[in-house]
Design an enzyme around this catalytic site. Structure first.
Site, PDB file in Angstrom:
ATOM      1  N   ASP A  30       0.835  -1.277   0.018  1.00 44.69           N
ATOM      2  CA  ASP A  30      -0.079  -0.149  -0.008  1.00 44.69           C
ATOM      3  C   ASP A  30       0.792   1.212   0.013  1.00 44.69           C
ATOM      4  O   ASP A  30       2.242   1.437   0.473  1.00 44.69           O
ATOM      5  CB  ASP A  30      -0.959   0.119   1.438  1.00 44.69           C
ATOM      6  CG  ASP A  30      -2.038  -0.929   1.266  1.00 44.69           C
ATOM      7  OD1 ASP A  30      -1.921  -1.905   0.582  1.00 44.69           O
ATOM      8  OD2 ASP A  30      -2.947  -0.884   1.889  1.00 44.69           O
TER       9      ASP A  30
ATOM     10  N   HIS B 241       3.544  -2.285   3.244  1.00 42.52           N
ATOM     11  CA  HIS B 241       3.448  -1.063   2.621  1.00 42.52           C
ATOM     12  C   HIS B 241       5.016  -0.994   1.680  1.00 42.52           C
ATOM     13  O   HIS B 241       6.035  -1.439   2.119  1.00 42.52           O
ATOM     14  CB  HIS B 241       3.508   0.287   3.625  1.00 42.52           C
ATOM     15  CG  HIS B 241       2.171   0.224   4.360  1.00 42.52           C
ATOM     16  ND1 HIS B 241       2.067  -0.813   5.371  1.00 42.52           N
ATOM     17  CD2 HIS B 241       1.038   0.767   4.180  1.00 42.52           C
ATOM     18  CE1 HIS B 241       0.762  -0.359   5.837  1.00 42.52           C
ATOM     19  NE2 HIS B 241       0.419   0.503   5.115  1.00 42.52           N
TER      20      HIS B 241
END
Length: 464
Positions: free
Chosen positions: A199, A360
């Site tokens: 992400d 992430h």
């Protein structure tokens, strides 16, 4: 045949096509196989709660991940902290010209290289305004759809809005109680399959991650932020052209339940537009920042043609969040984040399905953890894991992941007042708090395993 079973059959047939898609995308690449031991530890879940996550599974460590990776630039695990030295970035390794053909069958060629003009876009990292012509047009996409009349939360957290938290079950609010719906994708259907995703990019260090994934023949799903896309469009092109899945993660990364309906539309719309302007396609998957979603936000997302994707939760409410995003802020260390991931792997052995993990690619710490520790641990885990992108592990053909190439009228799910809630396999989550809701989302589907079994019994020859 009932509509639900028919849709499930389409999904299964799509899975067979998806396998061919993957072969075409990866050529001679092979799925990485397996094997690091897991340890019992506590897992701090996503905002705003903390949940103990304990593994009772036993794992044999055939090839442990060292605390200092050999032959790489990844720092020792103990050195991955908020205060670590900033590493150098890796430049984009390939340049794709306008007209280049993507790996997605039926997708348009790459558009003219994107040039950011600030006046044409919302202010970066600020909630997208709602007074533009674009947002007015996107609001029309909600016409004819049942958007529940749920008031926005105060700030997207349980502590910040106790009244909304007390209504979490009826709201379908994931943040407070892990509530999911049949239209959410929260896992991979096949046991011991990890739906890999990252992400908040494209980031300065995403290319290092991309190079590593290529070296290990792995594909991932990237949930990208509009404000980052306009900064680093060429990285998004690289991700897409390498065969990774691209999905929406809003414009400014705000908790969506705290926004008005028009603001949610603006956040999704501007991120979607940024992706379209850069790579020429419109994703049909999205992930709400912080996992913050309720039935109103779900309905908006589905009306705009995007299926929500959240990371896996257990029946006890623990989530498969590595907490890697807490390392840059100094809340946890790299060592603590990796211990959380080891516990996730251990607990994954007790699920009846595969799983989706939150990681992430925005910060050097999170990329170092992925390249040096979490991905190697998964590839060296016993029992063996299959690492795959989220759409592919759910049997969704790569063509259906983008509006321009999607030929399946049942996906994305049509969230209308008279619609059917049947969705492709792998949706519906496994959180113990999952419930059904009123209105368009009320028709719960049977477990996909039951549908598969009945279809195999009734017409297995169709699936050969």
């Amino acid at each position: 045949m009932q509509l639900q079973a028919f849709v499930a059959l389409l999904s299964l047939l799509g899975a067979a096509n998806a396998i061919q898609d993957r072969h075409a995308r990866l050529g001679k690449r092979q799925n990485a196989g397996a094997v690091v031991g897991s340890s019992s530890t506590s897992l701090s879940s996503g905002l705003p709660t903390t949940t103990t996550f304990t593994s009772s599974a036993t794992s044999i460590s055939n090839s442990p991940v060292p605390t200092t990776p050999v032959g790489t630039t990844i720092p020792p695990l103990a050195n991955i902290t908020s205060g670590m030295a900033t590493p150098s970035t890796v430049p984009v390794s390939a340049t794709y010209s306008a007209g280049a053909t993507p790996l997605i069958s039926g997708a348009p060629v790459l558009p003219t290289p994107f040039v950011f003009q600030a006046a044409s876009w919302p202010t970066q990292d600020q909630i997208a305004p709602t007074d533009s012509v674009e947002v007015s047009q996107w609001m029309e996409e909600l016409t004819g759809f049942n958007i529940p009349d749920i008031s926005p939360t105060a700030d997207g957290t349980c502590v910040g809005d106790p009244a909304a938290a007390s209504q979490a079950a009826s709201r379908g609010w994931w943040t407070c109680g892990g509530y999911t719906r049949a239209t959410d994708i929260t896992s991979c259907p096949t046991k011991m399959t990890w739906g890999v995703s990252f992400d908040d990019g494209p980031g300065f260090y995403s290319m290092e991650l991309l190079n590593y994934l290529a070296s290990k023949n792995l594909t991932s799903t990237f949930f990208v932020i509009g404000s980052r896309i306009v900064e680093r469009p060429q990285v998004l092109v690289e991700e897409y052209m390498a065969g990774h899945e691209i999905a929406v993660h809003t414009w400014s990364h705000r908790p969506l339940t705290m926004l008005t309906t028009a603001q949610v539309v603006a956040e999704l719309g501007w991120a979607r537009k940024a992706i379209k302007d850069v790579i020429g396609v419109t994703p049909t998957l999205m992930r709400p920042p912080f996992g913050d979603i309720d039935d109103r936000v779900r309905a908006i997302s589905l009306a705009m043609g995007m299926v929500p994707v959240i990371w896996t939760s257990t029946g006890t409410g623990a989530t498969f969040d590595t907490n890697d995003w807490k390392v840059p802020g100094g809340v946890v260390t790299g060592t603590q984040s990796f211990a959380t991931f080891e516990a996730i792997l251990g607990n994954a052995t007790m699920l009846n399905t595969g799983f989706v993990v939150l990681e992430h690619d925005l910060y050097p710490q999170t990329v170092d953890l992925a390249i040096g520790y979490t991905l190697p641990a998964a590839m060296n885990f016993t029992p063996s894991l299959t690492l795959d992108s989220i759409g592919h592990c759910n049997g969704i053909p790569s063509t259906n992941l983008y509006r321009e190439s999607n030929t399946n009228t049942s996906f994305p799910y049509a969230n209308s007042t008279s619609g059917d809630s049947s969705v492709p396999s792998g949706s519906g989550g496994n959180g113990g708090s999952s419930t059904t809701t009123s209105g368009a989302l009320s028709n719960a589907i049977m477990p996909i395993s039951m549908i598969v079994a009945s279809l195999l019994a009734a017409g297995g020859s169709l699936l050969m």
